[in-house]
Every structure is written in C-alpha cells, then in structure tokens.
Design a protein around this motif. Structure first.
Motif, mmCIF file in Angstrom:
data_model
loop_
_atom_site.group_PDB
_atom_site.id
_atom_site.type_symbol
_atom_site.label_atom_id
_atom_site.label_comp_id
_atom_site.label_asym_id
_atom_site.label_seq_id
_atom_site.Cartn_x
_atom_site.Cartn_y
_atom_site.Cartn_z
ATOM 1 N N GLU A 1 0.831 -1.204 0.000
ATOM 2 C CA GLU A 1 0.000 0.000 0.000
ATOM 3 C C GLU A 1 0.867 1.257 0.000
ATOM 4 O O GLU A 1 0.548 2.230 -0.691
ATOM 5 N N ARG A 2 1.961 1.220 0.727
ATOM 6 C CA ARG A 2 2.869 2.376 0.738
ATOM 7 C C ARG A 2 3.456 2.599 -0.656
ATOM 8 O O ARG A 2 3.568 3.735 -1.128
ATOM 9 N N THR A 3 3.821 1.515 -1.308
ATOM 10 C CA THR A 3 4.353 1.616 -2.672
ATOM 11 C C THR A 3 3.307 2.212 -3.609
ATOM 12 O O THR A 3 3.619 3.089 -4.427
ATOM 13 N N LEU A 4 2.068 1.774 -3.483
ATOM 14 C CA LEU A 4 0.995 2.323 -4.315
ATOM 15 C C LEU A 4 0.811 3.811 -4.042
ATOM 16 O O LEU A 4 0.701 4.621 -4.984
ATOM 17 N N LEU A 5 0.788 4.201 -2.781
ATOM 18 C CA LEU A 5 0.643 5.620 -2.450
ATOM 19 C C LEU A 5 1.807 6.439 -3.005
ATOM 20 O O LEU A 5 1.605 7.555 -3.508
ATOM 21 N N THR A 6 3.008 5.895 -2.975
ATOM 22 C CA THR A 6 4.171 6.587 -3.538
ATOM 23 C C THR A 6 4.007 6.775 -5.043
ATOM 24 O O THR A 6 4.276 7.853 -5.585
ATOM 25 N N ARG A 7 3.520 5.744 -5.714
ATOM 26 C CA ARG A 7 3.296 5.830 -7.162
ATOM 27 C C ARG A 7 2.208 6.846 -7.497
ATOM 28 O O ARG A 7 2.338 7.623 -8.450
ATOM 29 N N LEU A 8 1.128 6.840 -6.713
ATOM 30 C CA LEU A 8 0.049 7.807 -6.929
ATOM 31 C C LEU A 8 0.558 9.232 -6.720
ATOM 32 O O LEU A 8 0.240 10.138 -7.491
ATOM 33 N N GLU A 9 1.358 9.429 -5.675
ATOM 34 C CA GLU A 9 1.912 10.764 -5.414
ATOM 35 C C GLU A 9 2.813 11.215 -6.554
ATOM 36 O O GLU A 9 2.754 12.372 -6.984
ATOM 37 N N GLN A 10 3.655 10.314 -7.059
ATOM 38 C CA GLN A 10 4.547 10.677 -8.161
ATOM 39 C C GLN A 10 3.758 11.118 -9.376
ATOM 40 O O GLN A 10 4.130 12.074 -10.062
ATOM 41 N N LEU A 11 2.654 10.436 -9.644
ATOM 42 C CA LEU A 11 1.812 10.803 -10.785
ATOM 43 C C LEU A 11 1.193 12.185 -10.589
ATOM 44 O O LEU A 11 1.156 12.997 -11.510
ATOM 45 N N ALA A 12 0.719 12.459 -9.370
ATOM 46 C CA ALA A 12 -0.042 13.687 -9.103
ATOM 47 C C ALA A 12 0.808 14.865 -8.639
ATOM 48 O O ALA A 12 0.304 15.985 -8.563
ATOM 49 N N ARG A 13 2.058 14.639 -8.346
ATOM 50 C CA ARG A 13 2.905 15.674 -7.738
ATOM 51 C C ARG A 13 2.954 16.956 -8.564
ATOM 52 O O ARG A 13 2.971 18.047 -8.019
ATOM 53 N N GLY A 14 2.954 16.862 -9.862
ATOM 54 C CA GLY A 14 3.073 18.052 -10.700
ATOM 55 C C GLY A 14 1.768 18.779 -10.986
ATOM 56 O O GLY A 14 1.781 19.843 -11.614
ATOM 57 N N TRP A 15 0.655 18.223 -10.547
ATOM 58 C CA TRP A 15 -0.628 18.875 -10.811
ATOM 59 C C TRP A 15 -0.727 20.142 -9.975
ATOM 60 O O TRP A 15 -0.393 20.142 -8.790
ATOM 61 N N PRO A 16 -1.170 21.237 -10.584
ATOM 62 C CA PRO A 16 -1.236 22.521 -9.858
ATOM 63 C C PRO A 16 -2.126 22.425 -8.625
ATOM 64 O O PRO A 16 -3.219 21.856 -8.678
ATOM 65 N N LYS A 17 -1.625 22.983 -7.527
ATOM 66 C CA LYS A 17 -2.422 22.975 -6.297
ATOM 67 C C LYS A 17 -2.937 24.373 -6.010
ATOM 68 O O LYS A 17 -2.580 25.324 -6.691
ATOM 69 N N ASP A 18 -3.789 24.464 -5.008
ATOM 70 C CA ASP A 18 -4.407 25.720 -4.580
ATOM 71 C C ASP A 18 -5.265 26.360 -5.673
ATOM 72 O O ASP A 18 -5.467 27.562 -5.683
ATOM 73 N N GLU A 19 -5.768 25.537 -6.590
ATOM 74 C CA GLU A 19 -6.671 26.046 -7.632
ATOM 75 C C GLU A 19 -8.135 25.838 -7.263
ATOM 76 O O GLU A 19 -9.000 26.481 -7.831
ATOM 77 N N ALA A 20 -8.383 24.913 -6.335
ATOM 78 C CA ALA A 20 -9.766 24.513 -6.099
ATOM 79 C C ALA A 20 -10.076 24.337 -4.620
ATOM 80 O O ALA A 20 -10.718 23.385 -4.235
ATOM 81 N N LYS A 21 -9.616 25.231 -3.780
ATOM 82 C CA LYS A 21 -9.908 25.105 -2.349
ATOM 83 C C LYS A 21 -11.418 25.074 -2.138
ATOM 84 O O LYS A 21 -12.141 25.906 -2.674
#
Length: 162
Positions: A111-131
C-alpha cells in the motif's frame, strides 16, 4: 511527523495517509468503504488532492485509477486475502500467526508503494486552484456499486478539519 501538524499540512501522501487514518472514525470508515469494494489508497490520495486544492479533472481521475487498479488487484488484494484467510487458524497456531504478521507487513508495504506511485503521478498537478471544491472522492469511487456515502463524507470531514 511533527506534533501539531494538521492533516492538511502533510506534504507527502504517505504522511497524509498515516495521519488521516489515525484520526478518530477514519479507520472504521475506510474499512467500510474497502468492504464495499473501494480502493482506500485511491480515496486517501483523493482526500490529499482535495486538501491540496488540486482540480479533479476526468483525465486525472482516470490516470490515478489506471495506475492503481493493476497494483491493487495483483499485489495488495492477494496479500489481504491471504491475511484474512489465515485470521482464524492463526489464533490457534502460533507459527501461522507469525507468518500472518509478515503478510500484514507486506500488505502495508504494498500500500505504501501504491501511495508513492500515486503521489509521483499527481505531484506536478497545480495545487491551490480549487480550495473547497470537492469531487475527488466521488470520482475515485465510481467503480463501487454500493458506495457508503456516510463513510465517504466522514473521511472528507476529517480531512477538512484542523
């Protein structure tokens, strides 16, 4: 994790998942969702993305689901099934309990490996756009026919609270 940091302040997905899961009511809600077929790692990732203010777009939802599905089906679920299958017998057989504990550790690492993979995929998505804009949890739980909306809402409330 440093004491005093709220769930929303976790920079990485693994720390966020651990701190969220440890909050009152979250474990029970996640187990109910999991029993109904939801991928808890995906939902925790969705909660993390909501907390970061990332816009839930269809292509992002699909990318996360496509990344998670094979790992969940081929690695996490077989380990979980084995652990659950051994539960009753392991109570009577000490050596089997030791093996079951090892399987549980492998399941958590998967599960930790999966979460790491999911984070790597999403890391570059812009944040603070949809609070305050929601949609990740529902979007990532679309495959679950009997979705427990109360459990999903409980997860969202915990994530939104300091």
């Amino acid at each position: 994790m440093a004491a005093g940091l709220g769930v929303n302040m976790c920079a990485d997905l693994w720390s966020f998942a651990l701190s969220t899961y440890a909050r009152p009511g979250v474990e029970a809600a996640c187990l109910r969702l999991q029993e109904n077929g939801a991928d808890v790692c995906l939902l925790l990732c969705g909660a993390w993305l909501e907390a970061r203010g990332v816009v839930p777009r269809a292509e992002r939802l699909k990318a996360l689901q496509q990344l998670a599905r094979p790992w969940r089906e081929q690695v996490v679920e077989p380990l979980r099934e084995l652990r659950v299958q051994w539960r009753e017998l392991a109570q009577q057989e000490g050596q089997l309990e030791t093996l079951r504990t090892g399987v549980k550790a492998l399941e958590l690492e998967a599960e930790r490996t999966l979460l790491t993979r999911l984070e790597q995929l999403a890391r570059g998505w812009p944040k603070d756009e949809a609070k305050g804009q929601y949609g990740w949890l529902e979007g990532l739980a679309t495959e679950v026919a009997n979705l427990d909306h109360n459990a999903l809402q409980q997860l969202r409330v915990v994530v939104a609270s300091p």
